[in-house]
Design a protein around this motif. Structure first.
Motif, mmCIF file in Angstrom:
data_model
loop_
_atom_site.group_PDB
_atom_site.id
_atom_site.type_symbol
_atom_site.label_atom_id
_atom_site.label_comp_id
_atom_site.label_asym_id
_atom_site.label_seq_id
_atom_site.Cartn_x
_atom_site.Cartn_y
_atom_site.Cartn_z
ATOM 1 N N GLN A 746 14.249 20.619 6.488
ATOM 2 C CA GLN A 746 15.567 19.976 6.503
ATOM 3 C C GLN A 746 15.467 18.577 5.880
ATOM 4 N N THR A 747 14.445 17.837 6.276
ATOM 5 C CA THR A 747 14.261 16.502 5.706
ATOM 6 C C THR A 747 13.960 16.579 4.216
ATOM 7 N N PHE A 748 13.143 17.552 3.822
ATOM 8 C CA PHE A 748 12.799 17.713 2.405
ATOM 9 C C PHE A 748 14.061 17.875 1.557
ATOM 10 N N TYR A 749 14.975 18.756 1.967
ATOM 11 C CA TYR A 749 16.171 18.988 1.161
ATOM 12 C C TYR A 749 17.114 17.796 1.192
ATOM 13 N N GLN A 750 17.162 17.097 2.323
ATOM 14 C CA GLN A 750 17.983 15.885 2.378
ATOM 15 C C GLN A 750 17.452 14.831 1.413
ATOM 16 N N GLU A 751 16.140 14.663 1.395
ATOM 17 C CA GLU A 751 15.530 13.706 0.477
ATOM 18 C C GLU A 751 15.709 14.141 -0.973
ATOM 19 N N PHE A 752 15.597 15.441 -1.200
ATOM 20 C CA PHE A 752 15.736 15.955 -2.555
ATOM 21 C C PHE A 752 17.132 15.699 -3.111
ATOM 22 N N GLN A 753 18.136 15.797 -2.241
ATOM 23 C CA GLN A 753 19.509 15.533 -2.694
ATOM 24 C C GLN A 753 19.699 14.071 -3.077
ATOM 25 N N GLN A 754 18.884 13.185 -2.475
ATOM 26 C CA GLN A 754 18.956 11.769 -2.816
ATOM 27 C C GLN A 754 18.117 11.442 -4.055
ATOM 28 N N ASN A 755 16.987 12.150 -4.180
ATOM 29 C CA ASN A 755 16.071 11.900 -5.292
ATOM 30 C C ASN A 755 15.481 13.236 -5.730
ATOM 31 N N PRO A 756 16.003 13.822 -6.833
ATOM 32 C CA PRO A 756 15.570 15.167 -7.244
ATOM 33 C C PRO A 756 14.162 15.189 -7.839
ATOM 34 N N ASP A 757 13.202 14.734 -7.066
ATOM 35 C CA ASP A 757 11.792 14.784 -7.430
ATOM 36 C C ASP A 757 11.084 15.492 -6.284
ATOM 37 N N TYR A 758 10.593 16.690 -6.537
ATOM 38 C CA TYR A 758 10.038 17.510 -5.456
ATOM 39 C C TYR A 758 8.880 16.829 -4.750
ATOM 40 N N ALA A 759 7.980 16.234 -5.512
ATOM 41 C CA ALA A 759 6.800 15.621 -4.913
ATOM 42 C C ALA A 759 7.194 14.435 -4.035
ATOM 43 N N GLN A 760 8.129 13.620 -4.512
ATOM 44 C CA GLN A 760 8.577 12.484 -3.720
ATOM 45 C C GLN A 760 9.328 12.938 -2.471
ATOM 46 N N ALA A 761 10.158 13.979 -2.612
ATOM 47 C CA ALA A 761 10.914 14.482 -1.469
ATOM 48 C C ALA A 761 9.974 15.046 -0.406
ATOM 49 N N LEU A 762 8.946 15.778 -0.828
ATOM 50 C CA LEU A 762 7.992 16.329 0.133
ATOM 51 C C LEU A 762 7.214 15.197 0.796
ATOM 52 N N ARG A 763 6.851 14.191 0.038
ATOM 53 C CA ARG A 763 6.126 13.054 0.624
ATOM 54 C C ARG A 763 6.962 12.368 1.689
ATOM 55 N N GLN A 764 8.233 12.116 1.382
ATOM 56 C CA GLN A 764 9.102 11.444 2.359
ATOM 57 C C GLN A 764 9.283 12.296 3.613
ATOM 58 N N ALA A 765 9.394 13.609 3.428
ATOM 59 C CA ALA A 765 9.523 14.500 4.587
ATOM 60 C C ALA A 765 8.263 14.438 5.451
ATOM 61 N N MET A 766 7.096 14.402 4.812
ATOM 62 C CA MET A 766 5.848 14.303 5.569
ATOM 63 C C MET A 766 5.732 12.959 6.286
ATOM 64 N N LEU A 767 6.143 11.876 5.632
ATOM 65 C CA LEU A 767 6.083 10.556 6.266
ATOM 66 C C LEU A 767 6.951 10.505 7.513
ATOM 67 N N LYS A 768 8.102 11.146 7.447
ATOM 68 C CA LYS A 768 8.978 11.192 8.625
ATOM 69 C C LYS A 768 8.323 12.004 9.737
ATOM 70 N N MET A 769 7.683 13.119 9.373
ATOM 71 C CA MET A 769 7.015 13.950 10.369
ATOM 72 C C MET A 769 5.832 13.203 11.000
ATOM 73 N N ILE A 770 5.141 12.369 10.225
ATOM 74 C CA ILE A 770 4.026 11.595 10.766
ATOM 75 C C ILE A 770 4.510 10.682 11.886
ATOM 76 N N LYS A 771 5.743 10.180 11.741
ATOM 77 C CA LYS A 771 6.298 9.298 12.770
ATOM 78 C C LYS A 771 6.698 10.074 14.023
ATOM 79 N N THR A 772 7.242 11.267 13.840
ATOM 80 C CA THR A 772 7.770 12.017 14.984
ATOM 81 C C THR A 772 6.778 13.024 15.552
#
Length: 786
Positions: A746-772
């Motif tokens: 869910q976070t990956f697709y939300q990030e992707f809609q903001q920045n259509p770069d798959y690698a960056q979107a996956l990284r941001q999703a992982m960073l959020k998961m690291i926090k939670t």
């Protein structure tokens, strides 16, 4: 009239063929012509010479018989004699002449429409192709002949051809297929009570064990075969079994006994003029001396073997001996000579590949993967770092690259050379990607243990740096990285690049994703190059892993301070630099919401548990993408395939399976709903035949990055999907909790809609998961390939 058996021996593998029954026709005139009885007497004499191993006299007598049958106008017998002459030439290593006579016999037999004889000629010609390394033609001719004799109900002939096919599969490194063919053939000859053929098949089965380093089961089988040959007085069979038994002794490091058996086998092989076996004996004796560090003696025997194998045109044997000679030269410090020899070995090997199907290309490549590894070491020893990188690229993903090229438009293919890239092209690819490329190469020792890790770092500017890691300094690794990475999984078969044993990997057990293990892996594969990686996290790093490293969760590796690699870098994975270049050539489309396909929790096609959480995941993702998901029974294989063809973004939340459902050697299937039109298992073989246009496909299931590890990458779903045209792929390395998967996606697709770069979107999703959910087992399994 009688049908006799003529034996052809091929180093380690004995290939059988069969000659014709000769007919006796009456002469057409009352002139002073030879009688049929006189011609037949010559033929019988030739048979006796063959049984004695006196092939020179056999040829002379067969040609006399041929002239008489031609004068008599007896085409049936003429074809039989031509066939037998071809067999004798083949046994003497004169393969082009053998083919010439074989083709003449086949043409006459086709004219006479003698189906049984046609099958015989096809088999004999195929054997010559096999020795010459023309495996596609050999398989085609053998399979055509097998179909004919099955239709005719000729059980004995089926046994011969199955044995021959087993020999081809063994040469290709398809050891399971070879074993199956040999066993089927053995069963036939045991039922027919033909001890000579039984001995040959026992030898072949034992040889197949030796290729897989299973020496203990091989030894008693060789001894049984030898006993049968001795009882029959079969000098050629005795010679071959002595040489093969010697190979077992030298693998068991019983060198004096090995040399004794080799010498005995060599003497007999010389008496019966078996050049192929002589070449095998010389080659193997060289290895015994090399393993005892008697390098000059080793080189001398390898050169003798090379001379014989070159004389008779055995391409596979030439390649093997060149590899061994290059190793001996390297170990004795003759680096320039080793360089030249190993380059020649690689060139020779690569001439065996054209025309093979994907599965056979991969299997054959595994047999010689170590040649590329050794040459890298030789070049690095001479500080030729860039040349070594070229060889590293040349030694990986070759079949994959050729498959990728087929998906390009004809105009694009003309612009791209699928030969391995040179150093300038490698630098250009890094610049085009605007990424730092990190290529790994694992070096193994004589016993198949990982000994060294070679690492090249190519910056976007084209600058190349090199580092190496002595893996023997890390006792926690054990024999190799695979057992360390996936320790505890009892289903592993350990990779051995020296012998080409397949590595089959189902998953990395969740219990093994420990903080300590991730830190150890960081220390081994990241720390040596950490200073060469980008300084800002937005700059991408594309890792090009090798062999076992394809299982490494790079994002989750953490340094001594506990910082995960994904916190410092944006990461992608690719099996080779050239594959990266080719997928870049795939057409890229602007995403539209209508082009998204989301599938969740299909009605499972086999006895597999349903995935209710994946249904919820599909609904959430579909809502984000403003599309309707295919759920349950609606997610049929037929419907999904039809929609996949036009979809630019595909999300599949279902099971990934890893059996080889089609027997193609390519494991894996995606579970979808069955219907009247399809069974619900979208296999890797079926996927590879699709034409997809997706910019991104997310295979949200357990262990979807798994499969069979080879030098060509991981054979499984990920390879099949990229081959089918998917430009970027997100898959998993281990079983991930359903709820955590949905959160990350869910976070990956939300990030992707903001920045259509798959690698960056996956990284941001992982960073959020690291926090939670900081435990890497909750997020570290996801990798982006592309």
């Amino acid at each position: 009239m009688r049908r006799r058996t003529f034996f052809f021996w091929f180093y380690g593998t004995l290939l059988l063929s069969f000659t014709s029954s000769l007919g006796i026709n009456k002469p057409n005139s009352a002139l002073a012509l030879p009688t049929p009885q006189e011609a037949m007497k010559l033929y019988e004499q030739a048979n006796q010479y063959i049984d004695q191993g006196n092939f020179t006299q056999a040829l002379t007598t067969l040609k006399q018989a041929l002239s008489q049958f031609q004068v008599l106008g007896d085409q049936l017998s003429e074809a039989g004699i031509l066939n037998d002459i071809g067999l004798v030439y083949r046994n003497q290593g004169q393969y082009e002449t053998a083919l010439e006579y074989g083709e003449k016999a086949l043409k006459i037999r086709q004219h006479l429409n003698d189906q049984s004889a046609i099958a015989q000629s096809l088999t004999n010609i195929a054997q010559v192709y096999s020795v010459q390394g023309n495996y596609p033609q050999a398989i085609e001719y053998f399979e055509t002949a097998l179909k004919i004799v099955k239709n005719l109900g000729e059980t004995q002939s089926q046994g011969y051809i199955l044995n021959n096919l087993g020999g081809v599969y063994q040469n290709l490194g398809q050891y399971q297929k070879a074993h199956s063919s040999f066993e089927d053939s053995l069963s036939i000859f045991q039922q027919l009570k033909q001890p000579r053929e039984e001995a040959i098949l026992l030898n072949n089965i034992a040889s197949n064990y030796v290729y897989q380093r299973q020496y203990e089961p091989a030894k008693p089988i060789f001894e049984k075969a030898l006993a049968i040959s001795q009882k029959l007085g079969d000098q050629q069979g005795i010679a071959q079994n002595l040489v093969n038994l010697a190979a077992v002794y030298d693998r068991l490091e019983q060198y004096p006994k090995a040399l004794e058996f080799y010498q005995q086998g060599l003497e007999l092989a010389t008496q019966v003029e078996d050049l192929s076996l002589i070449g095998q004996a010389f080659n193997n004796m060289g290895t015994v001396y090399r393993l005892q560090q008697q390098y000059e003696s080793a080189i001398n025997f390898y050169q003798k073997a090379l001379e014989v194998r070159t004389q008779i045109g055995e391409k596979l044997g030439i390649t093997i001996t060149l590899n061994n000679l290059g190793v001996a030269q390297f170990q004795s410090g003759k680096l320039p000579q080793a360089t030249e020899t190993l380059y020649t070995a690689i060139h020779q090997f690569e001439t065996l590949r054209p025309g093979l199907n994907d599965e056979n290309k991969i299997a054959l490549f595994e047999r010689f993967a170590n040649t590329y590894s050794i040459l890298q070491q030789v070049l690095i020893s001479q500080n030729q770092i860039e040349k070594a990188l070229e060889i590293s690229e040349r030694g990986r993903s070759r079949a994959f690259v050729e498959l990728l090229a087929k998906n390009l438009d004809p105009e694009d293919i003309k612009k791209i050379d699928v030969t391995p890239p040179n150093i300038n092209q490698i630098k250009q690819i890094a610049q085009e990607q605007q990424s730092t490329l990190v290529e790994y190469s694992i070096v193994v020792d004589e016993k198949g243990k990982n000994s060294e890790l070679l690492i090249w770092v190519i910056s976007p500017t084209g600058k190349i740096d090199f580092r190496s890691v002595d893996l023997t300094q890390f006792p926690q690794l054990g024999d190799n990285l695979l057992t360390f990475i996936s320790q505890g999984n009892q289903d592993q078969r350990i990779n051995n690049a020296l012998t080409g044993i397949d590595t089959e990997v189902s998953n990395i057990p969740e219990r093994d994703i420990t903080h300590k293990k991730l830190q150890d892996l960081y220390q081994i594969i990241i720390e040596p190059i950490a200073d060469l990686l980008p300084k800002t996290p937005e700059e991408q790093v594309i890792f090009i892993p090798h062999q076992e490293l394809l299982l490494v969760p790079f994002a989750a590796l953490n340094d001594a301070n506990g910082r995960y690699l994904i916190e410092s870098h944006t990461i992608r994975i690719n099996p080779s630099i050239q594959a990266l270049q080719l997928t870049r050539q795939y057409p890229t489309f602007q995403h539209s919401l209508k082009s998204a396909l989301v599938v969740g929790n299909p009605k499972m096609p086999v006895n597999i548990r349903s995935l209710p959480a994946s249904e919820n995941e599909a609904k959430v993702i579909a809502n984000l993408l403003k599309t309707q998901p295919l759920i349950g029974e609606k997610a049929t294989e037929t419907a999904v395939i039809n929609l996949m063809k036009d979809a630019q973004l595909i999300h599949l939340a279902t099971h990934g399976l890893f059996d080889d459902f089609t027997g193609s050697g390519l494991p894996g299937a995606i579970a979808l709903s069955p219907s009247n039109q399809a069974d619900g298992l979208l296999t890797t073989a079926e996927i590879m035949n699709l034409k997809l246009n997706a910019n991104l496909l997310v295979l949200s299931a357990c262990n979807t990055a798994s499969g069979k590890i080879t030098s060509d990458g991981v054979l499984g779903l990920s390879r099949a999907l990229i081959t089918a045209g998917v430009k970027n792929l997100i898959v998993t390395l281990w079983s991930v909790d359903d709820q955590r998967t949905m959160e990350l996606m869910q976070t990956f697709y939300q990030e992707f809609q903001q920045n259509p770069d798959y690698a960056q979107a996956l990284r941001q999703a992982m960073l959020k998961m690291i926090k939670t959910h900081p435990n890497p087992k909750n997020w570290g399994a996801f990798i982006l390939i592309g």
